[in-house]
Design a protein around this motif. Structure first.
Motif, PDB file in Angstrom:
ATOM      1  N   ALA A 117       0.828  -1.207   0.000  1.00 32.52           N
ATOM      2  CA  ALA A 117       0.000   0.000   0.000  1.00 32.52           C
ATOM      3  C   ALA A 117       0.864   1.259   0.000  1.00 32.52           C
ATOM      4  O   ALA A 117       0.604   2.211  -0.751  1.00 32.52           O
ATOM      5  N   ARG A 118       1.879   1.288   0.833  1.00 26.30           N
ATOM      6  CA  ARG A 118       2.755   2.450   0.908  1.00 26.30           C
ATOM      7  C   ARG A 118       3.514   2.670  -0.406  1.00 26.30           C
ATOM      8  O   ARG A 118       3.639   3.795  -0.890  1.00 26.30           O
ATOM      9  N   THR A 119       4.018   1.596  -0.969  1.00 29.87           N
ATOM     10  CA  THR A 119       4.806   1.695  -2.197  1.00 29.87           C
ATOM     11  C   THR A 119       3.985   2.283  -3.337  1.00 29.87           C
ATOM     12  O   THR A 119       4.426   3.204  -4.038  1.00 29.87           O
ATOM     13  N   ILE A 126      -0.248   9.516  -3.920  1.00 30.99           N
ATOM     14  CA  ILE A 126      -1.423   9.452  -3.047  1.00 30.99           C
ATOM     15  C   ILE A 126      -0.976   9.571  -1.593  1.00 30.99           C
ATOM     16  O   ILE A 126      -0.041   8.876  -1.177  1.00 30.99           O
ATOM     17  N   PRO A 127      -1.593  10.417  -0.794  1.00 29.02           N
ATOM     18  CA  PRO A 127      -1.195  10.562   0.611  1.00 29.02           C
ATOM     19  C   PRO A 127      -1.303   9.243   1.373  1.00 29.02           C
ATOM     20  O   PRO A 127      -2.130   8.386   1.052  1.00 29.02           O
ATOM     21  N   LEU A 128      -0.481   9.101   2.417  1.00 35.89           N
ATOM     22  CA  LEU A 128      -0.465   7.890   3.219  1.00 35.89           C
ATOM     23  C   LEU A 128      -1.482   7.927   4.359  1.00 35.89           C
ATOM     24  O   LEU A 128      -1.434   7.093   5.267  1.00 35.89           O
ATOM     25  N   THR A 129      -2.394   8.858   4.318  1.00 37.36           N
ATOM     26  CA  THR A 129      -3.442   8.954   5.333  1.00 37.36           C
ATOM     27  C   THR A 129      -4.477   7.857   5.127  1.00 37.36           C
ATOM     28  O   THR A 129      -4.706   7.398   4.004  1.00 37.36           O
ATOM     29  N   LEU A 171      -3.296   0.517  12.176  1.00 35.15           N
ATOM     30  CA  LEU A 171      -3.195   0.450  10.720  1.00 35.15           C
ATOM     31  C   LEU A 171      -2.817   1.809  10.148  1.00 35.15           C
ATOM     32  O   LEU A 171      -1.930   1.910   9.284  1.00 35.15           O
ATOM     33  N   ALA A 172      -3.479   2.859  10.624  1.00 36.03           N
ATOM     34  CA  ALA A 172      -3.182   4.211  10.143  1.00 36.03           C
ATOM     35  C   ALA A 172      -1.728   4.584  10.426  1.00 36.03           C
ATOM     36  O   ALA A 172      -1.046   5.162   9.569  1.00 36.03           O
ATOM     37  N   TYR A 173      -1.260   4.256  11.620  1.00 38.94           N
ATOM     38  CA  TYR A 173       0.127   4.574  11.986  1.00 38.94           C
ATOM     39  C   TYR A 173       1.109   3.811  11.100  1.00 38.94           C
ATOM     40  O   TYR A 173       2.088   4.387  10.599  1.00 38.94           O
ATOM     41  N   ASP A 174       0.860   2.534  10.881  1.00 39.64           N
ATOM     42  CA  ASP A 174       1.783   1.716  10.097  1.00 39.64           C
ATOM     43  C   ASP A 174       1.812   2.148   8.635  1.00 39.64           C
ATOM     44  O   ASP A 174       2.869   2.132   7.993  1.00 39.64           O
ATOM     45  N   LEU A 175       0.659   2.557   8.103  1.00 35.29           N
ATOM     46  CA  LEU A 175       0.629   3.050   6.728  1.00 35.29           C
ATOM     47  C   LEU A 175       1.402   4.356   6.597  1.00 35.29           C
ATOM     48  O   LEU A 175       2.094   4.589   5.594  1.00 35.29           O
TER      49      LEU A 175
END
Length: 325
Positions: A117-119, A126-129, A171-175
Motif C-alpha cells: 500500500a505504501r509503495t 497518493i497521501p499515506l493517510t 493500521l493508520a500509523y503503520d501506513l
C-alpha cells in the motif's frame, strides 16, 4: 520484520482482459477476502487468486496478499479494477488480504499489505493517510470508507485485522510510518532498489535479457540469495528464480557493505588469492567500502570486490550474498 516487494504475476490478467481505463490517482483501497474458509486452507491465497483470475468479468482486485507475505498481481496497477463499485474509477491499486488463523503467517501478510500500500501510494502521489475526508479526498482507503462514501455493503478490512490485534489506529500509523525493521538476521541479505531520479529500473534474466514490461520500483526492498557477474563482470543480486537486480541499480552501487549477519570481520585477499594478515578488525560487520562496478575472479577464492590497490573482498561478505555463516 521487513517485507521485500516480490510480486508473482503468474495469474495476472493478459491483453484484452479486465478494464482498459486508466484510473484517477485518488485512492489505494484496502480489502480482505471475507472468506472464513481461508483459515482452514494453507493454500488460501492461491485459491483466492485462481478464483478471482477465472471470474475477472465479475470482480477482481489489483493484488492479493497472503500465505506468509506472498503478493500476487491480478489487475494492472494504474488501471481500473472491479472490487469497490463506485470507488473503482479513482483507485489505481486495490489490495486484497487472505485470511489466516496463524499469527506468524498473519505477521508476514500484514507486513506485505502495508509495504504494498505504501509503495503504490507513493508511486501514484497518493497521501499515506487512512480514511481521511470525504469523497474526492485522496489517500489510502478501507473498503468500509468506500461503502460510506460511494455505497455498497462491505466494511472490510477492520474486523479481520482486529482479530489479529490490529486496530484502525495501528493500521493508520503503520501506513504512515511503515513497519520498523527489527530483524538484523533478515536484513543482512536485503538490498534496496534505487534510481537517483525515482524512475523505473530493470530486472534481468540470467542470460542478460531484460524483463519485458516489468519496471522495478525505486526504493523497494528485495531479499538476495546470491551475487553473480553479468557478461561484463558487473555484480548482480539474485532476488528470485532467474531474476537478477544489478548492484548498480541499488543503494549499494559501487559499495561493499560487510554482511552484518556474519558478525565478525571479513577476510581480504590479494590478487593472487593470498589471505592478507594483520588487518585486525578493519573489515568489520556493517562497515562500507568503495569499490568498482566489477567483480574479479581470483584463483582458489572465487569472485571478489576490489576495495584497494591490493585488497579484494570475497563476495560472500557482501550484503545480499545469501551467506549463512
Amino acid at each position: 520484520m521487513i517485507f521485500m516487494l516480490q510480486i508473482n504475476k503468474n495469474y495476472a490478467l493478459g491483453d484484452g482482459e479486465g478494464d482498459m481505463r486508466i484510473a484517477q490517482n485518488l485512492y489505494v483501497v484496502l480489502h480482505e477476502s471475507g472468506n472464513q474458509n481461508d483459515v482452514y486452507d494453507n493454500q488460501a491465497v492461491v485459491h483466492e487468486v485462481q478464483y478471482m483470475r477465472n471470474h475477472y468479468n465479475s470482480a477482481y482486485s489489483t493484488f492479493f496478499v497472503g500465505g506468509g507475505g506472498q503478493v500476487f498481481q491480478i489487475g494492472e496497477p494504474g488501471y481500473v479494477a472491479w472490487a469497490c463499485l463506485g470507488g473503482n474509477p479513482y483507485s489505481p491499486v486495490q489490495i486484497e488480504l487472505a485470511r489466516t488463523a496463524d499469527a506468524g503467517i498473519f505477521k508476514k501478510d500484514y507486513a506485505a499489505y502495508i509495504e504494498l500500500a505504501r509503495t503504490y501510494a507513493q508511486k501514484y502521489g497518493i497521501p499515506l493517510t487512512l480514511d481521511a475526508g470525504g469523497a474526492g479526498t485522496a489517500g489510502i482507503k478501507s473498503h468500509q470508507w468506500i461503502t460510506n462514501n460511494y455505497g455498497g455493503d462491505h466494511v472490510d478490512p477492520y474486523a479481520y485485522l482486529a482479530s489479529h490485534g490490529i486496530t484502525k489506529q495501528q493500521l493508520a500509523y503503520d501506513l504512515m510510518h511503515g513497519l520498523t525493521v527489527v530483524d538484523p538476521i533478515t536484513i543482512c541479505n536485503v538490498v534496496q532498489a534505487y534510481s537517483p531520479n525515482g524512475g523505473a529500473l530493470t530486472m534481468y534474466h540470467a542470460n542478460g535479457q531484460a524483463f519485458d514490461n516489468t519496471p522495478l520500483i525505486s526504493q523497494t526492498k528485495w531479499v538476495s540469495n546470491g551475487i553473480v557477474p553479468d557478461k561484463f563482470g558487473r555484480p548482480m543480486f539474485l532476488v528470485g528464480k532467474d531474476s537478477y537486480l544489478p548492484q548498480r541499480s541499488t543503494t549499494l552501487n559501487q559499495i561493499v557493505e560487510i554482511n552484518q549477519k556474519y558478525g565478525k570481520c571479513a577476510t581480504a585477499v590479494t590478487a593472487n588469492g593470498k589471505v592478507i594478515s594483520g588487518l585486525g578488525n578493519k573489515f568489520k560487520a556493517q562497515s562500507r567500502w568503495k569499490t568498482a562496478d566489477k567483480l574479479f575472479n581470483i584463483k582458489d577464492v572465487g569472485w571478489c570486490y576490489q576495495v584497494s590497490n591490493i585488497e579484494f573482498i570475497p563476495i560472500k561478505y557482501q550484503v545480499g550474498s545469501g551467506f549463512k555463516g
